[in-house]
Design a protein around this motif. Sequence first.
Motif, PDB file in Angstrom:
ATOM      1  N   TYR A 108       2.968  -2.770  -6.840  1.00  0.00           N
ATOM      2  CA  TYR A 108       2.770  -4.207  -6.981  1.00  0.00           C
ATOM      3  C   TYR A 108       3.797  -4.831  -7.930  1.00  0.00           C
ATOM      4  O   TYR A 108       4.470  -4.158  -8.714  1.00  0.00           O
ATOM      5  CB  TYR A 108       1.353  -4.503  -7.493  1.00  0.00           C
ATOM      6  CG  TYR A 108       1.118  -4.105  -8.937  1.00  0.00           C
ATOM      7  CD1 TYR A 108       1.293  -5.009  -9.979  1.00  0.00           C
ATOM      8  CD2 TYR A 108       0.710  -2.802  -9.269  1.00  0.00           C
ATOM      9  CE1 TYR A 108       1.076  -4.646 -11.298  1.00  0.00           C
ATOM     10  CE2 TYR A 108       0.488  -2.428 -10.580  1.00  0.00           C
ATOM     11  CZ  TYR A 108       0.673  -3.356 -11.593  1.00  0.00           C
ATOM     12  OH  TYR A 108       0.462  -2.988 -12.898  1.00  0.00           O
ATOM     13  N   ASP A 116       0.037   1.667  -9.059  1.00  0.00           N
ATOM     14  CA  ASP A 116      -1.344   1.812  -9.537  1.00  0.00           C
ATOM     15  C   ASP A 116      -1.932   3.037  -8.851  1.00  0.00           C
ATOM     16  O   ASP A 116      -2.270   2.994  -7.658  1.00  0.00           O
ATOM     17  CB  ASP A 116      -2.147   0.555  -9.188  1.00  0.00           C
ATOM     18  CG  ASP A 116      -3.549   0.580  -9.784  1.00  0.00           C
ATOM     19  OD1 ASP A 116      -4.189   1.646  -9.779  1.00  0.00           O
ATOM     20  OD2 ASP A 116      -4.006  -0.477 -10.253  1.00  0.00           O
ATOM     21  N   SER A 117      -2.039   4.145  -9.594  1.00  0.00           N
ATOM     22  CA  SER A 117      -2.482   5.406  -9.001  1.00  0.00           C
ATOM     23  C   SER A 117      -3.956   5.376  -8.597  1.00  0.00           C
ATOM     24  O   SER A 117      -4.354   6.026  -7.629  1.00  0.00           O
ATOM     25  CB  SER A 117      -2.242   6.556  -9.980  1.00  0.00           C
ATOM     26  OG  SER A 117      -2.924   6.328 -11.199  1.00  0.00           O
ATOM     27  N   GLU A 118      -4.797   4.619  -9.312  1.00  0.00           N
ATOM     28  CA  GLU A 118      -6.224   4.580  -8.998  1.00  0.00           C
ATOM     29  C   GLU A 118      -6.489   3.904  -7.654  1.00  0.00           C
ATOM     30  O   GLU A 118      -7.338   4.333  -6.879  1.00  0.00           O
ATOM     31  CB  GLU A 118      -6.986   3.842 -10.101  1.00  0.00           C
ATOM     32  CG  GLU A 118      -7.022   4.602 -11.429  1.00  0.00           C
ATOM     33  CD  GLU A 118      -7.877   3.887 -12.455  1.00  0.00           C
ATOM     34  OE1 GLU A 118      -8.531   2.869 -12.083  1.00  0.00           O
ATOM     35  OE2 GLU A 118      -7.908   4.321 -13.613  1.00  0.00           O
ATOM     36  N   ARG A 119      -5.720   2.847  -7.369  1.00  0.00           N
ATOM     37  CA  ARG A 119      -5.947   2.110  -6.123  1.00  0.00           C
ATOM     38  C   ARG A 119      -4.839   2.333  -5.094  1.00  0.00           C
ATOM     39  O   ARG A 119      -4.859   1.756  -4.022  1.00  0.00           O
ATOM     40  CB  ARG A 119      -6.102   0.621  -6.440  1.00  0.00           C
ATOM     41  CG  ARG A 119      -7.426   0.315  -7.146  1.00  0.00           C
ATOM     42  CD  ARG A 119      -7.503  -1.100  -7.681  1.00  0.00           C
ATOM     43  NE  ARG A 119      -6.687  -1.234  -8.891  1.00  0.00           N
ATOM     44  CZ  ARG A 119      -6.727  -2.303  -9.687  1.00  0.00           C
ATOM     45  NH1 ARG A 119      -7.522  -3.323  -9.377  1.00  0.00           N
ATOM     46  NH2 ARG A 119      -5.981  -2.361 -10.774  1.00  0.00           N
ATOM     47  N   ASN A 120      -3.883   3.177  -5.433  1.00  0.00           N
ATOM     48  CA  ASN A 120      -2.837   3.609  -4.514  1.00  0.00           C
ATOM     49  C   ASN A 120      -2.067   2.442  -3.883  1.00  0.00           C
ATOM     50  O   ASN A 120      -1.991   2.289  -2.674  1.00  0.00           O
ATOM     51  CB  ASN A 120      -3.423   4.494  -3.407  1.00  0.00           C
ATOM     52  CG  ASN A 120      -2.323   5.178  -2.583  1.00  0.00           C
ATOM     53  OD1 ASN A 120      -1.261   5.515  -3.121  1.00  0.00           O
ATOM     54  ND2 ASN A 120      -2.573   5.383  -1.303  1.00  0.00           N
ATOM     55  N   ARG A 175       0.814  -1.201   0.000  1.00  0.00           N
ATOM     56  CA  ARG A 175       0.000   0.000   0.000  1.00  0.00           C
ATOM     57  C   ARG A 175       0.858   1.265   0.000  1.00  0.00           C
ATOM     58  O   ARG A 175       1.924   1.318   0.610  1.00  0.00           O
ATOM     59  CB  ARG A 175      -0.917   0.011   1.222  1.00  0.00           C
ATOM     60  CG  ARG A 175      -1.926  -1.139   1.249  1.00  0.00           C
ATOM     61  CD  ARG A 175      -2.985  -0.990   0.185  1.00  0.00           C
ATOM     62  NE  ARG A 175      -3.887  -2.141   0.136  1.00  0.00           N
ATOM     63  CZ  ARG A 175      -4.882  -2.257  -0.726  1.00  0.00           C
ATOM     64  NH1 ARG A 175      -5.106  -1.284  -1.600  1.00  0.00           N
ATOM     65  NH2 ARG A 175      -5.656  -3.332  -0.711  1.00  0.00           N
TER      66      ARG A 175
END
Length: 255
Positions: free
Chosen positions: A204, A197-201, A165
């Motif tokens: 990964y 992943d900028s949308e889900r912060n 995260r």
Amino acid sequence: MMQLLRILLLVTAISGLLQPIAKAAEVLNNDAIISMVKAGLGEDLIVNKIKTTNGQYDTSTDSLIKLKAQGVSDKIIQAMMSAPSGASPAPAPASPTPSAAPPSAAPTTAASLPAGMVVQGQSLFVKANDRVLEVLPVTAEVVHSMAKHFIPYYFGPGDNWHLVRGQKAVVRLPKGKPSFYTKVNPSSFQLMRLTYDSERNFRYVVSTGATYKGTLPFTSNRLSDDTFELVPGTELDGGEYAFVAGGTFYDFGIE
């Protein structure tokens, strides 16, 4: 007859003296650990045995999965990973000293830690801008993709997304080839770049089965005090990275 009796007594005495020398030192391995677990020995007893006995453990990702499948606990596996790699080497025969050796000659020693650095616990340590930074272990979340299971006649493994995260790691380093130091056996480590992943912060990396995609090369050197030095094989550009061992991530960023 008396002469023969003396010879027999002498041979018996010498054999008795040589028996303790001939006895080989015990060396533990993965199979020995599994056997102790199957025999019902307690977790603390096995960990103490690992700490007090030489070991040659395979802690690659595939081997960790096999150990877990055989009922070996995380505590025991962590003790195996923390143990110095390999059994204690036998002392090398002494080389004859040259009669004309220069008086200024000094014995060479193994590489040691940078000044001011103390390595302990399960973390990685790195020196940047005259500061020692600690890279703490983080357990990644794992999301399994079922997409491949809907492909007709496909029976291979699906993909796993390993998520950490946040946008950036706490530890920030300059571009280049930073040297990391740890007491954890490096044989199970992999170095990889993380995608954000900028949308889900979250950051990964994807694996198929036990194989991570996009791993980067690095070298490991064992120092004089059983500390290991990990150095990327190439200079790292700006971005997010992690050393990964099993499901544990040691994440850091390059500015």
